[in-house]
Design a protein around this motif. Sequence first.
Motif, PDB file in Angstrom:
ATOM      1  N   PHE A  78       0.822  -1.205   0.000  1.00  0.00           N
ATOM      2  CA  PHE A  78       0.000   0.000   0.000  1.00  0.00           C
ATOM      3  C   PHE A  78       0.860   1.261   0.000  1.00  0.00           C
ATOM      4  O   PHE A  78       0.577   2.225  -0.716  1.00  0.00           O
ATOM      5  CB  PHE A  78      -0.923  -0.018   1.219  1.00  0.00           C
ATOM      6  N   SER A  79       1.933   1.243   0.788  1.00  0.00           N
ATOM      7  CA  SER A  79       2.830   2.405   0.847  1.00  0.00           C
ATOM      8  C   SER A  79       3.527   2.630  -0.489  1.00  0.00           C
ATOM      9  O   SER A  79       3.632   3.768  -0.959  1.00  0.00           O
ATOM     10  CB  SER A  79       3.873   2.201   1.959  1.00  0.00           C
ATOM     11  N   VAL A  80       4.011   1.543  -1.096  1.00  0.00           N
ATOM     12  CA  VAL A  80       4.681   1.663  -2.393  1.00  0.00           C
ATOM     13  C   VAL A  80       3.716   2.195  -3.448  1.00  0.00           C
ATOM     14  O   VAL A  80       4.078   3.044  -4.275  1.00  0.00           O
ATOM     15  CB  VAL A  80       5.251   0.293  -2.824  1.00  0.00           C
ATOM     16  N   THR A  81       2.467   1.725  -3.408  1.00  0.00           N
ATOM     17  CA  THR A  81       1.472   2.199  -4.368  1.00  0.00           C
ATOM     18  C   THR A  81       1.230   3.692  -4.216  1.00  0.00           C
ATOM     19  O   THR A  81       1.135   4.430  -5.205  1.00  0.00           O
ATOM     20  CB  THR A  81       0.150   1.432  -4.191  1.00  0.00           C
ATOM     21  N   LEU A  82       1.142   4.169  -2.977  1.00  0.00           N
ATOM     22  CA  LEU A  82       0.942   5.602  -2.740  1.00  0.00           C
ATOM     23  C   LEU A  82       2.129   6.422  -3.237  1.00  0.00           C
ATOM     24  O   LEU A  82       1.955   7.511  -3.793  1.00  0.00           O
ATOM     25  CB  LEU A  82       0.705   5.866  -1.249  1.00  0.00           C
ATOM     26  N   VAL A  83       3.336   5.895  -3.036  1.00  0.00           N
ATOM     27  CA  VAL A  83       4.527   6.595  -3.521  1.00  0.00           C
ATOM     28  C   VAL A  83       4.496   6.704  -5.049  1.00  0.00           C
ATOM     29  O   VAL A  83       4.800   7.755  -5.621  1.00  0.00           O
ATOM     30  CB  VAL A  83       5.811   5.874  -3.049  1.00  0.00           C
ATOM     31  N   VAL A  84       4.141   5.611  -5.704  1.00  0.00           N
ATOM     32  CA  VAL A  84       4.063   5.617  -7.169  1.00  0.00           C
ATOM     33  C   VAL A  84       2.998   6.601  -7.646  1.00  0.00           C
ATOM     34  O   VAL A  84       3.209   7.338  -8.621  1.00  0.00           O
ATOM     35  CB  VAL A  84       3.768   4.193  -7.698  1.00  0.00           C
ATOM     36  N   LEU A  85       1.860   6.634  -6.971  1.00  0.00           N
ATOM     37  CA  LEU A  85       0.810   7.577  -7.351  1.00  0.00           C
ATOM     38  C   LEU A  85       1.280   9.019  -7.185  1.00  0.00           C
ATOM     39  O   LEU A  85       0.967   9.891  -8.005  1.00  0.00           O
ATOM     40  CB  LEU A  85      -0.448   7.333  -6.513  1.00  0.00           C
ATOM     41  N   THR A  86       2.036   9.276  -6.125  1.00  0.00           N
ATOM     42  CA  THR A  86       2.566  10.623  -5.906  1.00  0.00           C
ATOM     43  C   THR A  86       3.550  11.005  -6.998  1.00  0.00           C
ATOM     44  O   THR A  86       3.509  12.131  -7.532  1.00  0.00           O
ATOM     45  CB  THR A  86       3.254  10.703  -4.531  1.00  0.00           C
ATOM     46  N   LEU A  87       4.450  10.084  -7.345  1.00  0.00           N
ATOM     47  CA  LEU A  87       5.411  10.352  -8.419  1.00  0.00           C
ATOM     48  C   LEU A  87       4.708  10.552  -9.757  1.00  0.00           C
ATOM     49  O   LEU A  87       5.078  11.433 -10.539  1.00  0.00           O
ATOM     50  CB  LEU A  87       6.419   9.202  -8.522  1.00  0.00           C
ATOM     51  N   ALA A  88       3.696   9.736 -10.009  1.00  0.00           N
ATOM     52  CA  ALA A  88       2.962   9.859 -11.277  1.00  0.00           C
ATOM     53  C   ALA A  88       2.259  11.205 -11.365  1.00  0.00           C
ATOM     54  O   ALA A  88       2.240  11.845 -12.425  1.00  0.00           O
ATOM     55  CB  ALA A  88       1.950   8.722 -11.401  1.00  0.00           C
ATOM     56  N   ALA A  89       1.673  11.649 -10.248  1.00  0.00           N
ATOM     57  CA  ALA A  89       0.961  12.927 -10.252  1.00  0.00           C
ATOM     58  C   ALA A  89       1.906  14.090 -10.501  1.00  0.00           C
ATOM     59  O   ALA A  89       1.583  15.035 -11.222  1.00  0.00           O
ATOM     60  CB  ALA A  89       0.225  13.121  -8.923  1.00  0.00           C
TER      61      ALA A  89
END
Length: 439
Positions: A78-89
């Motif tokens: 879940f944490s890795v997914t949030l990090v990826v979403l932040t980078l993508a944004a």
Amino acid sequence: MKKLLFFWNELKASFWFIPVLLILLGILLAVGLVYLDSLISIDQNGILRFFFVQNLDSARSILTTISSAMIGVAGTVFSVTLVVLTLAASQFGPRLIKNFMDIRLNQVVLGAYIATFLFCLLVLSSIKDQEDYVFIPSISILFAVFATIANIVLLIFFIHKIAISIQADKVVSDISVFISKQVQTLFPEKMGDDPEEEPEFDLDQTINQYSKSFSLKSPKSGYLQYVDSAALMESAEEKNIMMNLYYRPGSYLVIGMELAKIYSQKELEKDDLEQLIDHFVIGKTKTAQQDLEHSIHQMVEIAVRALSPGINDPYTAISCIDNLSTTMSYLTQSRLPSKYRYDSNQTLRIIADNLGFEGMMDAAFNQIRQFAGAIPAVLIRMMEAFITINEFAKKKTHQEAIIKHAEMVLRVGRETIKEKHDLKDLEERAEKILSLTKK
């Protein structure tokens, strides 16, 4: 029916739907396998004794270890997914967050780990150690071990997917594939011997055939996400009315805004208007199901961000242009739907607000051109894209739209390119298109 399909597609695209299904599956498997354990007695002889647990302490230890590991890894995922979403944004734009959330593997991984955790908890609670009764769910424990092995393999695929999912070329390629599928769904028919323009008729005369008119107002503010065209046509034919739609999917509506004008021979009741408005779906965000422009804008946003002074990445912008040229080339060969929709008796029932080929060209290339000033490589690539699109264009209206964009790019190049050789390269490519106006 199509409206239900719209909501089903939106439900599948949500981040929680697949995990919830897997969690429910894990609970059902726990109940079912524990029940199976209560019916079957495991033979202690032979090779099976090496795989089935028959010791209470070992059973509790295995299930506790697995459940602790699964919930820990689920938190990490879940944490890795949030990090990826932040980078993508930050790198590609906030509109692309939904694309990353739609990745099935991310949803499956999160759901699989939580489901395994709950499975182990339920099986652990079923273990009984009483004076007159001892129960060890050996089959369920073996299944938990196999599920753990599968989750480890799944984690490896997840890490690989995450590592490549934020690469610019991969993001652009994924969006291009999605757009290609979308245009083939929205415009499946190839263009044949179609007329160059819509057949002309006296619209005022058609409207005058109806004695009454009504305004269909937007019931709330938001984006028009979906129009159930088939159901709307059936309602229009049933009520013997004609509708002039002022907006298309992707348009923003304010509550009380006139969404459409309805022409009828008789008075329409409030229930009739409510039935018609029920064929429109209005939501807080845009969706891509009927809005091709929204998907194109996702690609354009990546290109525009790449061209910003803070990033200055013309190669990503060029990749976006290449993929957009593929979409536009397909559209030149597609039969775009007419804005005039007729019922089975060839009576005009709906006048829709369509996004034509020229509008799609504007959506694809206007903003890129506006941000590409003084970047010769991007301007030259855009001109080459127009040459490619023009090779597929057969309609005069399509060619005129391409020529219009070529002229705009050429003007930008002449105003911003200082190096004469770069400008010459641009003009040579422009001549291949602009020469069509001289014929």
